[in-house]
Design a protein around this motif. Structure first.
Motif, short mmCIF file in Angstrom:
data_model
loop_
_atom_site.label_atom_id
_atom_site.label_comp_id
_atom_site.label_asym_id
_atom_site.label_seq_id
_atom_site.Cartn_x
_atom_site.Cartn_y
_atom_site.Cartn_z
N GLY A 1 14.96 6.01 3.12
CA GLY A 1 14.84 7.45 3.32
C GLY A 1 13.44 7.82 3.73
O GLY A 1 12.61 6.95 4.01
N THR A 2 13.18 9.11 3.77
CA THR A 2 11.82 9.57 4.09
C THR A 2 10.92 9.22 2.90
O THR A 2 11.41 8.97 1.80
CB THR A 2 11.80 11.10 4.28
OG1 THR A 2 12.18 11.70 3.03
CG2 THR A 2 12.76 11.53 5.37
N PRO A 3 9.60 9.21 3.12
CA PRO A 3 8.69 8.94 2.00
C PRO A 3 8.95 9.86 0.81
O PRO A 3 8.91 9.42 -0.33
CB PRO A 3 7.32 9.17 2.60
CG PRO A 3 7.48 8.88 4.05
CD PRO A 3 8.87 9.32 4.40
N GLU A 4 9.28 11.14 1.11
CA GLU A 4 9.55 12.06 0.00
C GLU A 4 10.77 11.60 -0.79
O GLU A 4 10.76 11.54 -2.02
CB GLU A 4 9.80 13.49 0.51
CG GLU A 4 8.58 14.16 1.15
CD GLU A 4 8.35 13.68 2.58
OE1 GLU A 4 9.29 13.78 3.40
OE2 GLU A 4 7.25 13.17 2.86
N ASP A 5 11.85 11.26 -0.06
CA ASP A 5 13.07 10.77 -0.72
C ASP A 5 12.73 9.63 -1.66
O ASP A 5 13.12 9.62 -2.83
CB ASP A 5 14.08 10.23 0.31
CG ASP A 5 14.63 11.32 1.21
OD1 ASP A 5 14.56 12.49 0.80
OD2 ASP A 5 15.12 10.98 2.30
N ILE A 6 12.02 8.66 -1.12
CA ILE A 6 11.81 7.41 -1.85
C ILE A 6 10.84 7.58 -3.01
O ILE A 6 11.08 7.11 -4.11
CB ILE A 6 11.29 6.31 -0.88
CG1 ILE A 6 12.35 5.99 0.17
CG2 ILE A 6 10.88 5.06 -1.65
CD1 ILE A 6 13.57 5.28 -0.34
N GLU B 1 0.85 -1.18 0.00
CA GLU B 1 0.00 0.00 0.00
C GLU B 1 0.88 1.23 0.00
O GLU B 1 1.28 1.75 1.04
CB GLU B 1 -0.91 0.00 1.24
CG GLU B 1 -1.89 -1.15 1.31
CD GLU B 1 -2.97 -1.04 0.25
OE1 GLU B 1 -3.30 0.09 -0.16
OE2 GLU B 1 -3.49 -2.10 -0.16
N MET B 2 1.22 1.73 -1.19
CA MET B 2 2.16 2.84 -1.29
C MET B 2 1.58 4.10 -0.65
O MET B 2 2.31 4.91 -0.07
CB MET B 2 2.52 3.10 -2.75
CG MET B 2 3.29 1.95 -3.38
SD MET B 2 4.77 1.51 -2.44
CE MET B 2 4.83 -0.25 -2.73
N GLY B 3 0.25 4.24 -0.74
CA GLY B 3 -0.40 5.39 -0.13
C GLY B 3 -0.15 5.40 1.37
O GLY B 3 0.17 6.45 1.96
N PHE B 4 -0.26 4.25 1.99
CA PHE B 4 -0.04 4.13 3.44
C PHE B 4 1.42 4.44 3.77
O PHE B 4 1.71 5.20 4.70
CB PHE B 4 -0.41 2.72 3.90
CG PHE B 4 -0.17 2.49 5.36
CD1 PHE B 4 -1.10 2.88 6.31
CD2 PHE B 4 1.00 1.87 5.80
CE1 PHE B 4 -0.88 2.68 7.66
CE2 PHE B 4 1.23 1.67 7.15
CZ PHE B 4 0.29 2.08 8.08
N ALA B 5 2.33 3.87 2.97
CA ALA B 5 3.75 4.09 3.22
C ALA B 5 4.07 5.58 3.16
O ALA B 5 4.81 6.12 3.98
CB ALA B 5 4.58 3.32 2.20
N LYS B 6 3.50 6.25 2.18
CA LYS B 6 3.74 7.68 1.95
C LYS B 6 3.19 8.51 3.10
O LYS B 6 3.85 9.40 3.61
CB LYS B 6 3.01 8.07 0.66
CG LYS B 6 3.77 9.02 -0.23
CD LYS B 6 2.93 9.29 -1.46
CE LYS B 6 3.76 9.26 -2.71
NZ LYS B 6 2.97 9.34 -3.93
N GLU B 7 1.96 8.17 3.49
CA GLU B 7 1.25 9.03 4.44
C GLU B 7 1.70 8.78 5.87
O GLU B 7 1.87 9.72 6.65
CB GLU B 7 -0.26 8.77 4.33
CG GLU B 7 -1.11 9.71 5.14
CD GLU B 7 -2.56 9.29 5.19
OE1 GLU B 7 -3.31 9.84 5.99
OE2 GLU B 7 -2.94 8.37 4.42
N VAL B 8 1.85 7.52 6.24
CA VAL B 8 2.08 7.17 7.64
C VAL B 8 3.56 6.89 7.94
O VAL B 8 4.03 7.09 9.05
CB VAL B 8 1.22 5.96 8.04
CG1 VAL B 8 1.35 5.66 9.51
CG2 VAL B 8 -0.24 6.21 7.68
N GLY B 9 4.30 6.41 6.92
CA GLY B 9 5.69 6.02 7.17
C GLY B 9 6.56 7.19 7.56
O GLY B 9 6.43 8.29 7.03
#
Ligand SMILES: Nc1ncnc2c1ncn2[C@@H]1O[C@H](COP(=O)(O)OP(=O)(O)O)[C@@H](O)[C@H]1O
Ligand SMILES: [Mg+2]
Lengths: 232, 258
Positions: free
Chosen positions: B236-241, B213-221
């Protein structure tokens, strides 16, 4: 051959058959209990990480499965238990304890091996995820077995265990050769007293049928009920 | 290196299968800090589950260290404070790491309540009444207050996974490990499970989540790890990745899943 006179001749000996049936039933009941305990032990040993325990249990099971029941019975009665002097009690007032016990021991040793195979397959049929969930919660391997795996495994293998019980009832007939007064021994006594064999064997067959057939039916009934219980 | 916030340190972890022909983990090092929500992404077969399952020793690594509370739990023994050799009691450490599986792994022969109270009662010797009260509180929190007496088979997939999460929480773990918790769910049930996980993260729980769930990874990770071929190729941070991926394998992977 079969004749009405033949049946009339063995009629006075019906109490012998009755006693034989009681004896066969007790023999089988004790065998199931002790055989099951032994089987549980054997199956845990076979799944143990300790190589020695595993080897002992594996060899035991293979040897039992590869040798005739008669040989095992004679070994127990004439060799292993011979030096043991058992009390001369009489169960139900007629079953000679010192003959009965070796019979139970030999049958238990035998059915324990077969039952352990059944239990092992039952345990292995449980999804590995169950163990992983249990262990991840901090349960020990022993707690996992006791609370998670065995309750599910035993439910799954109940039909196979029941089948083994029916087998034991029939196999126990071999115990007359060491003087246990079960059904076949009744046949033998009647034959000696009346020179009638065919009719005595018919009666014996009927008794065996009456013991085993309802047993399988009753167990099938409970099995069905438990299946239904699953879909609560 | 700053280690005060470290909860778990993974050092040079290796795991082979099939006589060394498969490198499920190939020299993976990663730190899990308190409060981290780490999303582990990567193609299937890349070693994500193996890494996660190594953390609580459901898989035994061949090489490397897993330091938890200052003890390398991947070894049989450790040197205690008194300088003596002591056996590593893995059950003790597993208690502190909750795990949630793709296929829920609820105990089908036990009610929801019994599923949840078994470990606290047997492992922590919590009184039954207290365990049940705690279980009911947790169940209500995930909207299942009325299903305590039900059996797992009576629940939907999403409900089962919510139970699995609170079952793990019953032990008050310091870190929660999730192995593709929503992959076995019907699409309409994914949201309810992710919602529970999100609340958990917001509550400060340390989490390691293998997910598609990339959305979850982005939002919550708070951090994202990308794995391929048993290697940790980028983190890295979600932004990095997601916005500035460096490794070509990661770029390729993202182009397929986003
Ligand atoms: N028990 C096992 N036996 C053999 N190979 C395994 C086993 N478990 C995993 N593998 C292999 O290890 C690699 C990594 O698997 P896994 O960690 O499950 O990947 P992922 O979770 O990223 O899909 C894969 O190639 C897989 O086939
Ligand atoms: Mg996986």
């Amino acid at each position: 051959m079969l004749s009405v006179q033949g049946f009339q001749k063995i009629l006075p000996y019906m109490s012998l058959f009755w006693q034989g049936m009681l004896c066969t039933l007790s023999l089988s009941a004790f065998t199931v209990i002790f055989g099951f305990i032994l089987a549980l032990l054997l199956s845990l040993m076979r799944m143990s990480r300790v190589k020695l325990l595993k080897a002992i249990a594996t060899i035991y099971v293979e040897v039992i499965r590869a040798t005739p029941m008669m040989v095992q019975l004679f070994l127990v009665y004439y060799v292993v238990m011979a030096p043991v002097s058992l009390p001369t009690w009489k169960l139900f007032g007629f079953i000679r304890f010192e003959r009965f016990v070796p019979g139970v021991v030999a049958l238990s040793l035998n059915s324990g091996a077969y039952l352990s195979e059944i239990i092992r397959s039952g345990i292995q049929s449980i999804d590995i995820g169950q163990t992983e969930a249990a262990r991840s919660l901090g349960l020990t391997q022993g707690q996992n077995m006791r609370f998670i795996i065995l309750p599910q495994a035993i439910k799954n293998i109940l039909p196979a265990i029941a089948n083994e019980f029916v087998t034991i009832i029939k196999e126990s007939s071999i115990c007359w050769t060491v003087g246990v007064q079960e059904i076949m021994s009744a046949v033998n006594s009647v034959k000696a007293a009346t020179y009638t064999i065919a009719e005595a064997l018919i009666v014996a067959s009927c008794i065996y049928f009456c013991l085993t057939f309802p047993t399988s039916k009753i167990i099938q009934y409970f099995e069905r009920r438990m299946r239904r219980g699953d879909v609560r | 290196m700053e280690t005060s916030g470290n909860l778990i340190q993974v050092k040079h972890l290796k795991k082979h299968y099939n006589q060394g022909t498969i490198h499920a983990l190939d020299d993976v090092s990663v730190d899990v800090n308190k409060g981290d929500v780490i999303a582990v992404i990567g193609p299937s077969g890349s070693g994500k589950s193996t890494l996660l399952r190594s953390l609580n020793l459901l898989e035994k690594p061949d090489e490397g260290e897993i330091i938890f509370h200052g003890i390398d739990i991947s070894k049989k023994t450790f040197i205690n404070k008194a300088g003596k050799k002591e056996k590593v009691n893995i059950n003790l450490h597993r208690e502190k790491m909750g795990m949630v599986f793709q296929h829920f792994n609820l105990f089908p022969h036990k009610t929801i309540l019994d599923n949840m109270t078994l470990a606290p009662i047997q492992v922590k010797h919590m009184p039954k009444a207290q365990a049940e009260e705690k279980a009911r509180t947790l169940l209500s929190r995930v909207g299942l207050g009325d299903r305590a007496e039900a059996y797992p088979i009576q629940l939907s997939g999403g409900q089962k996974q919510r139970v699995a999460i609170v079952r793990a929480l019953m032990m008050e773990p310091e870190v929660m490990l999730f192995d593709e918790p929503t992959s076995a769910l019907d699409p309409e049930m994914v949201g309810e499970v992710l919602e529970v996980m999100k609340e958990l993260a917001q509550g400060g729980m340390t989490m390691v989540v293998v997910t598609h769930e990339m959305g979850f990874a982005k939002e919550v990770g708070s951090r994202v790890l990308f794995m391929a071929d048993g290697k940790l190729l980028e983190q890295g941070t979600p932004e990095d990745i997601f916005d500035h991926p460096q490794n070509p394998r990661l770029q390729d992977f993202l182009s397929k899943v986003l």
